[in-house]
Design an enzyme around this catalytic site. Structure first.
Site, PDB file in Angstrom:
ATOM      1  N   LYS A 191       0.861  -1.188   0.000  1.00  0.00           N
ATOM      2  CA  LYS A 191       0.000   0.000   0.000  1.00  0.00           C
ATOM      3  C   LYS A 191       0.894   1.233   0.000  1.00  0.00           C
ATOM      4  O   LYS A 191       1.533   1.560   1.004  1.00  0.00           O
ATOM      5  CB  LYS A 191      -0.891   0.053   1.246  1.00  0.00           C
ATOM      6  N   GLU A 266       9.626   2.365  10.858  1.00  0.00           N
ATOM      7  CA  GLU A 266      10.597   3.437  10.664  1.00  0.00           C
ATOM      8  C   GLU A 266       9.807   4.740  10.749  1.00  0.00           C
ATOM      9  O   GLU A 266       8.994   5.018   9.875  1.00  0.00           O
ATOM     10  CB  GLU A 266      11.216   3.238   9.274  1.00  0.00           C
ATOM     11  N   CYS A 300      12.845  12.044   6.715  1.00  0.00           N
ATOM     12  CA  CYS A 300      12.953  11.569   8.099  1.00  0.00           C
ATOM     13  C   CYS A 300      14.300  11.974   8.661  1.00  0.00           C
ATOM     14  O   CYS A 300      14.460  12.139   9.858  1.00  0.00           O
ATOM     15  CB  CYS A 300      12.865  10.056   8.161  1.00  0.00           C
ATOM     16  N   GLU A 401       8.663  16.638  15.746  1.00  0.00           N
ATOM     17  CA  GLU A 401       9.023  16.592  14.329  1.00  0.00           C
ATOM     18  C   GLU A 401       8.093  17.538  13.555  1.00  0.00           C
ATOM     19  O   GLU A 401       6.871  17.420  13.632  1.00  0.00           O
ATOM     20  CB  GLU A 401       8.882  15.170  13.781  1.00  0.00           C
TER      21      GLU A 401
HETATM   22  C1  UN1 Z   1      13.584   9.239   4.602  1.00  0.00           C
HETATM   23  O1  UN1 Z   1      13.573  10.431   4.757  1.00  0.00           O
HETATM   24  O2  UN1 Z   1      12.709   8.516   5.092  1.00  0.00           O
HETATM   25  O3  UN1 Z   1      19.451   9.595   3.830  1.00  0.00           O
HETATM   26  C2  UN1 Z   1      14.599   8.542   3.781  1.00  0.00           C
HETATM   27  C3  UN1 Z   1      18.565  10.171   3.206  1.00  0.00           C
HETATM   28  C4  UN1 Z   1      17.898   9.447   2.063  1.00  0.00           C
HETATM   29  C5  UN1 Z   1      16.750   8.639   2.560  1.00  0.00           C
HETATM   30  C6  UN1 Z   1      15.789   9.368   3.437  1.00  0.00           C
HETATM   31  N1  UN1 Z   1      18.863   8.614   1.412  1.00  0.00           N
HETATM   32  O4  UN1 Z   1      18.199  11.297   3.492  1.00  0.00           O
END
Ligand code: UN1
Length: 511
Positions: A191, A266, A300, A401
């Site tokens: 999904k 994650e 992230c 965040e």
């Molecule tokens: C994410 O933001 O979930 O290291 C992944 C990084 C990228 C991946 C980010 N290669 O910022």
């Protein structure tokens, strides 16, 4: 190695049937949901409607799982190097279509075209890397404690992997999850985020054209509350791999926990760059601007805190303010644009609310702090790159965040204090330190409590052959990417072969 060029029209994808409509892919066919409902998909740079995506039901999930179950029965018996041949084809097709997919990605998700190319590259790298795993999938052979007995461990597939992926890295994260799942012998029900169905469609078309047997990858579009929950609750989905918000991750874990189902989660980050007094400040500024405002702060791994030694605070602030004007905003398809829009109106509103909270908490705005409306940008979702200073660790903008282009400067007077501030948040994804002192760099590498640490580079830029993930509220101990991700998609089986021809009892017969 199998030929890398796909056979023309190998799949069943029909340009006509799929035009403007993002459909499910179940058991090797592109199908509308039984609900008959669609929702529009918008270009975040200008509000244009790009198409509409089918909204699936529990019934669609059940059909996908049924197909996956049948397909996985034979797939698990295909030798892993042969399974990997499909991944090499996927890698080749991704490479051939890099530019086209990048353009779809920018239109749908907003990140600037160079970053979109980089993201597709991440998926290409992952496909080649995981194809290589088809000839590794290492286990151990170890000496038995008994004579004439052989002992080894092997990885076996779990069954059906349920993947729930976010819009911010719609193909990279999908590649981190689907490729190891498949090479290890699992089937997939996926999904994707509702905001990015076209990229998902591009990726699944590639699996289809690579000739992956039907039923091994199933795409089910729809909401988390219907499709996501149906996946988590389905007794035949053996694991859920999720990237997204903490709120949703916790709900998934609770539901899956009741079923003793494996989850790989994650979630959020509150990543910090520490700048010590001996740092190369220009390099630190490069790293901060890229990590805080690249992808409009919607990674992230984005930098959302700058922890600076008070001896260089003013100098760093001056350099940041001088350079922030370089970050031209606009449609990411324009090669000169440095920062694209944020994903949607509600994200824009939430970022603006956080900026208000920062002001109310007494932080000082150094740059940005507003929704950008000039030059037609009001049709899209643009937020000015924003820097707060005089921020303290207890403020909400230093703890929560924001997932947007907002960064907060906190000053400290020592490395020890910087580490304490860095670690004093509920997340633990990425952190960075700029220093010229190798001793302090190593101390930071040891004591920063995140899953990823950078020395003299910003907080983004993880490479696919290393584990990706975080500590504390960021995850639940699993990792995407790298060899470590195989632990999510396999069970260990320990096998003992006794060729002594007599009963030997471990722990009893050997001493
Ligand atoms: C994410 O933001 O979930 O290291 C992944 C990084 C990228 C991946 C980010 N290669 O910022």
């Amino acid at each position: 190695m199998a030929e890398l060029v796909a056979k023309k029209n190998a799949g069943t994808f029909s340009e006509e049937k799929n035009k403007g409509k993002y459909l499910n892919y179940i058991n090797g066919e592109w199908v509308e949901s039984s609900s008959g409902k669609f929702v529009p998909v918008f270009n975040p740079a200008n509000g244009e409607v790009l198409g509409e995506v089918t909204q699936s039901t529990e019934e669609d999930v059940n059909r996908a799982v049924k197909a996956a179950k049948v397909a996985q029965k034979s797939w698990r018996l295909v030798p892993a190097p042969e399974r990997a041949e499909f991944l090499y084809k996927v890698a080749g097709l991704l490479k051939d279509r890099k530019e086209q997919i990048a353009r779809v990605l920018t239109s749908e998700m907003g990140k600037v075209i160079d970053e979109a190319r980089g993201e597709v590259q991440e998926a290409i790298d992952m496909a080649f890397y995981m194809a290589g795993e088809g000839r590794r999938l290492f286990g151990d052979t170890v000496p038995s404690e008994l004579r004439n007995k052989f002992a080894m461990s092997v990885r076996v597939p779990i069954g059906i992997a349920g993947l729930i992926t976010p819009w911010n890295f719609p193909i990279a994260i999908a590649s981190w999850k689907s490729l190891p799942a498949l090479v290890a012998g699992n089937a997939v029900v996926w999904k994707p985020a509702t905001e990015t169905p076209a990229v998902a469609q591009e990726f699944v078309r590639i699996y289809e054209e690579a000739g992956l047997p039907k039923g091994l990858i199933n795409l089910v579009h729809g909401s988390g509350s219907v499709v996501g929950n149906a996946m988590v609750d389905h007794p035949d989905i053996d694991l859920i791999s999720f990237t997204g918000s903490n709120e949703v991750g916790k709900q998934i874990n609770e539901r899956a926990g009741a079923l003793l189902k494996r989850t790989s989660l994650e979630m959020g980050g509150k990543n910090a760059v520490t700048v010590l007094e001996d740092a190369d400040l220009d390099l630190a500024v490069d790293g901060i601007l890229w990590s805080a405002f690249g992808t409009s702060g919607q990674r992230c791994t984005a930098t959302s805190r700058i922890i600076v030694h008070d001896k260089v605070k003013e100098a760093l602030e001056r350099k940041l303010v001088d350079r922030i004007g370089e970050l031209t905003l606009g449609n990411g398809l324009d090669e000169t644009v440095k920062v694209g829009p944020v994903i949607n109106r509600s994200a824009l509103k939430q970022i603006d609310e956080y900026v208000q909270i920062g002001k109310d908490e007494g932080a000082k705005l150094l740059a940005g702090g507003y929704i950008v409306t000039e030059n037609g940008l009001d049709r899209g979702n643009f937020y000015a790159p924003t820097i707060f200073t005089n921020v303290t660790s207890d403020m909400r903008i230093a703890k929560e965040e924001i997932f947007g282009p907002v960064v907060s400067i906190i000053s400290v007077s020592s490395l020890e204090e910087a580490i304490k501030v860095n670690n004093d948040v509920e997340f633990g994804l990425s952190s960075a330190i700029f220093t010229a002192d190798v001793n302090r760099a190593f101390q930071a590498m040891r004591d920063l409590d995140t899953g990823i640490v950078y020395v003299n580079a910003g907080t983004t830029g993880a490479e696919i052959h290393l584990p990706f993930g975080g500590t504390k509220g960021t995850g639940n101990g699993h990792r995407d990417s790298g060899e470590a991700s195989l632990d999510v998609y396999t069970e260990w089986k320990s096998i003992y072969v006794d060729y002594s021809g007599k009963l030997q009892r471990a722990q009893i017969d050997n001493y």
